[in-house]
Design a protein around this motif. Structure first.
Motif: not given
Length: 368
Positions: A5, A270, A289
């Motif tokens: 991410p 994201t 993430t």
């Protein structure tokens, strides 16, 4: 290669926030519902309380230490520079009335960071603080403001009911929740009504649950215990038998001769499908993430709760996600509606208690 991410975090765009249907009316009902809770407890006790998270279990002086060498993407807002900031940590449970701790409900943490400079959110221009609010669950109880309102109406119905009945029901709900969890599930409703396990509040991990701006990006925030004396309390039972303030006693005991440390971690959005802004009930996938540490909270040995601190923090301070930097503006329908709610609550307490609610300039007002 796995997706990182930090390579391409979601950049915020105003079109990502979409007001829900009848959002203004839902917000008005939220304010009314919480005001009714506050009025009920004020009528009963003669002292104005928060409409939610009224009871504090620990009031700590702490220091927020921002990590050195953060990558540019993580060096945003409060966390842009490796500075040390004084801070206040307020541990609580969710009801708006002051209940025996045997009525075991979800736990909360309010964090106020001081000496914070930068462009401010509307309404907090004169302050130098940054507030974050946390609950010990990763997702919000509902996806939007209407779901938030429904849960608050349920909470309002239980306010001012017999405490003895609540204790008895909490025992039943805790047993029911243990059964559900034994089968691999979890019931947010049962937990909210008193089915939370009777565990030490200092062993909890706390989550912001709803997204906020992280500079130009979108993120969530968490506070995780990391010092050995706190991690040993994760899931640890606490004796609440005939101890109406047993959680508070446990916090006082823990900090009487030792401190504690927590990581402050950020989870970057994201994309709107996996990490939405407007649906706060959706779990952001940590395999895509993960939470990343950006700061450390450190609290030394101290008197973790006292009547003096109660007056200074519980009566004298308000905690709102709208107290802070423009770089950390709250996002989504729930947060938009919360602004008026927290303003009402602070004004209600300040007026009736004749104790001005204010943003502290230092920790000197928190004695001991």
């Amino acid at each position: 290669m796995p997706f990182d991410p930090l390579d391409s975090p979601l950049r915020y765009d105003p079109t990502m926030e979409i007001p829900e249907e009848e959002e203004a009316e839902t917000g008005r009902e939220l304010v009314e519902t919480l005001r009714k809770i506050a009025e009920t407890t004020y009528k009963d006790g003669g002292h104005a309380l928060r409409a939610v998270h009224a009871k504090s279990h620990g009031l700590l002086k702490a220091e927020l230490i921002v990590e050195e060498g953060l990558p540019d993407i993580l060096a945003q807002g409060l966390f842009a520079k490796p500075l040390r900031h004084p801070a206040v940590m307020r541990f609580s449970t969710t009801p708006g009335d002051l209940l025996d701790d045997n009525v075991s409900t979800p736990r909360g943490l309010a964090l106020k960071v001081l000496d914070v400079d930068g462009p401010r959110l509307p309404g907090s221009e004169s302050a130098r603080t940054q507030d974050f609010l946390f609950v010990n669950g990763k997702t919000f109880s509902g996806p939007n403001g209407k779901a938030f309102l429904d849960s608050l109406k349920l909470l309002a119905l239980t306010t001012d009911k017999g405490e003895g009945l609540k204790v008895a029901l909490s025992t039943v709900f805790q047993a029911a929740e243990r059964g559900i969890e034994a089968l691999g599930g979890k019931s947010g409703t049962i937990i909210s009504l008193g089915g939370h396990p009777e565990t030490n509040i200092l062993g909890e991990s706390f989550f912001g649950q709803v997204p906020f701006l992280y500079g130009p990006y979108v993120a969530k925030i968490a506070v995780i215990p990391v010092s050995a004396n706190l991690t040993t309390l994760i899931g640890a039972k606490v004796d609440l038998h005939q101890k109406p303030n047993g959680l508070r006693e446990a916090v006082i005991a823990a900090f009487s001769d030792a401190g504690g440390e927590w990581d402050v971690r950020i989870q970057l959005a994201t994309n709107l499908k996996d990490t939405p802004i407007e649906d706060s009930s959706k779990l952001w996938p940590e395999d895509k993430t993960p939470f990343v540490t950006v700061a450390r909270l450190v609290a030394g040995p101290q008197i973790a709760w006292s009547e003096e601190r109660h007056v200074a923090v519980d009566d004298g301070m308000a905690f709102s996600p709208w107290h802070g930097l423009a770089a950390h503006r709250p996002l989504g329908s729930i947060m938009r509606m919360r602004k008026a709610v927290y303003e009402m609550s602070a004004d209600f307490r300040s007026t009736r208690n004749r104790c001005p609610v204010h943003e502290p300039a230092s920790l000197e007002s928190i004695v001991n």
